[in-house]
Design an enzyme around this catalytic site. Structure first.
Site, PDB file in Angstrom:
ATOM      1  N   GLY A  93      32.180  25.959  24.277  1.00 33.30           N
ATOM      2  CA  GLY A  93      32.468  25.145  23.102  1.00 33.30           C
ATOM      3  C   GLY A  93      33.905  24.668  23.224  1.00 33.30           C
ATOM      4  O   GLY A  93      34.328  24.264  24.310  1.00 33.30           O
ATOM      5  N   SER A 125      31.946  28.424  30.378  1.00 35.59           N
ATOM      6  CA  SER A 125      32.768  27.276  29.978  1.00 35.59           C
ATOM      7  C   SER A 125      34.050  27.739  29.251  1.00 35.59           C
ATOM      8  O   SER A 125      34.917  28.341  29.883  1.00 35.59           O
ATOM      9  CB  SER A 125      31.913  26.330  29.139  1.00 35.59           C
ATOM     10  N   ALA A 126      34.191  27.510  27.956  1.00 33.18           N
ATOM     11  CA  ALA A 126      35.392  27.965  27.235  1.00 33.18           C
ATOM     12  C   ALA A 126      35.595  29.472  27.399  1.00 33.18           C
ATOM     13  O   ALA A 126      36.724  29.945  27.543  1.00 33.18           O
ATOM     14  CB  ALA A 126      35.288  27.598  25.756  1.00 33.18           C
ATOM     15  N   HIS A 162      33.225  23.244  34.534  1.00 30.99           N
ATOM     16  CA  HIS A 162      32.608  21.897  34.618  1.00 30.99           C
ATOM     17  C   HIS A 162      33.402  21.018  35.588  1.00 30.99           C
ATOM     18  O   HIS A 162      33.613  19.839  35.314  1.00 30.99           O
ATOM     19  CB  HIS A 162      32.590  21.198  33.247  1.00 30.99           C
ATOM     20  N   GLU A 197      29.522  22.737  38.037  1.00 29.10           N
ATOM     21  CA  GLU A 197      28.363  23.168  37.248  1.00 29.10           C
ATOM     22  C   GLU A 197      27.296  23.742  38.175  1.00 29.10           C
ATOM     23  O   GLU A 197      26.878  23.071  39.127  1.00 29.10           O
ATOM     24  CB  GLU A 197      27.807  21.981  36.458  1.00 29.10           C
TER      25      GLU A 197
END
Lengths: 239, 239
Positions: A93, A125-126, A162, A197
């Site tokens: 997020g 991700s985050a 990413h 990814e």
């Protein structure tokens, strides 16, 4: 150099094109967790969805595989809940929102403490940005102001999740990812690992292993970026 | 609502594809400046280039058109230099670095002061981000930690420069620009104007005019984004 107690799964993206939430990496997750209870930290709120909604997404993805999921936002004593967790997952997020929330709730130290003692930590991700030294190589917009950019600092480098190669056909003049990371290195010395990814790092027994079918791109100040094949990362990459 | 003394040129990008630095917008700049002396603030350092190098790029672009350029980094008394400037240009690069440097040198207040009195202000990319309320909708990486995210606040909204439409053919799962701005609006109320490359705002006589051949995209919390044609912006867009 890497604490041998660390058990980390540092995932570039929760979802790859044409596949469901965490679907492509489910086998790895089940193998990694070695428990059937997962504490989810949903504070990064991708697309601004609620903590409940986000937790439900994870339940839907993992509960059919006998992993029971609870969201930290429902805990009355989050510090104690983290202390007792069998395994922790911080989802993706907005990295600024995630880090600010962890500092505001006073959770940074306790997460560091339990992970240093061996609680498995999974980030996507985050949540993967946080495993590095700072959030200085996040791709996110600074939608809120955290008290600092220091992250959980499990790894002696930064993550760029990413990671995206320059599009040679693009006519867009905004900076490429590589240009942005080069700008980072004018003011910061740590290596940056660009995780494409479909790639992830698995950290165990003091080793950092790049997994998935793609190479990763390693950036260090003053030298050309390097492609890194899957396998255990040589310490020379980040020391 | 907009100070009628404000004279602003808020440019999405300094360079469009296939064209030299500021070349596509040169006529507009010459028409806007109404002076032959321009003070350049090169602190955003795109790709990490030096202040001297960056200033030289601008000299090369504008001096053939009888605009003499000086770089603020060479001034012994930057506050006084800004007070005396005939016109100011803040170039693009990294928005976090730019804002941090302005705060560190104590230049935020004096820039606000002279622009409120009518000194023409031109910004491109990161320099355009600064004309809004906060840098919360920058595209840049947080390579340094500024003391806050508050910008120069000439405009009652935020700018997203280099605005990029979602690529419908992309298989990349990182957030689109629109998703990122929607996340911003979960925590911030101001409108965001996404300026596509080749667009700019010209502010004069209390009016904000969208110029260039493209529409802009306006985002407000809780409502669908809207395309905005060139021309004077209705106040309803941002009030």
């Amino acid at each position: 150099m890497i604490n041998p107690n660390f058990r980390l799964l540092v995932i570039s993206t929760s979802t790859i094109y044409g596949s469901g939430y965490l679907e492509y990496i489910r086998e790895e997750i089940l193998d990694f967790l070695q428990t059937d209870e997962l504490l989810f930290i949903p504070f990064a709120r991708p697309s601004g969805i609620s903590h409940d909604e986000y937790t439900l997404n994870l339940k839907t993805a993992l509960e059919p595989f006998d992993i029971s999921v609870s969201g930290l936002h429902t805990s009355k004593d989050p510090v104690e809940t983290i202390r007792k967790a069998k395994a922790i997952f911080i989802g993706g997020g907005n990295t600024f929102l995630l880090l600010k929330t962890l500092y505001e709730l006073g959770l940074v130290e306790v997460i560091k403490e339990v992970v240093a003692k061996g609680t498995p930590y999974m980030g996507s991700s985050a949540g993967s940005n946080l495993t590095g030294l700072t959030i200085g190589t996040t791709n996110d917009m600074p939608i809120v102001y955290p008290p600092c950019f220091e992250a959980l600092q499990f790894l002696p480098f930064n993550i760029n999740p990413h990671y995206l190669d320059p599009d040679l056909l693009s006519t867009h003049k905004g900076e490429t990812r590589e240009t942005r990371i080069n700008e980072f290195h004018k003011f910061n010395n740590q290596a940056v690992i660009g995780l494409r990814e479909g790639s992830w790092l698995r950290v165990e027994n003091g080793n950092i292993e790049l997994k998935g079918s793609l190479s990763a791109r390693v950036f260090r100040p003053g030298v050309s970026p390097k492609e890194l094949d899957s396998g255990i990362l040589p310490e020379s990459i980040y020391l």
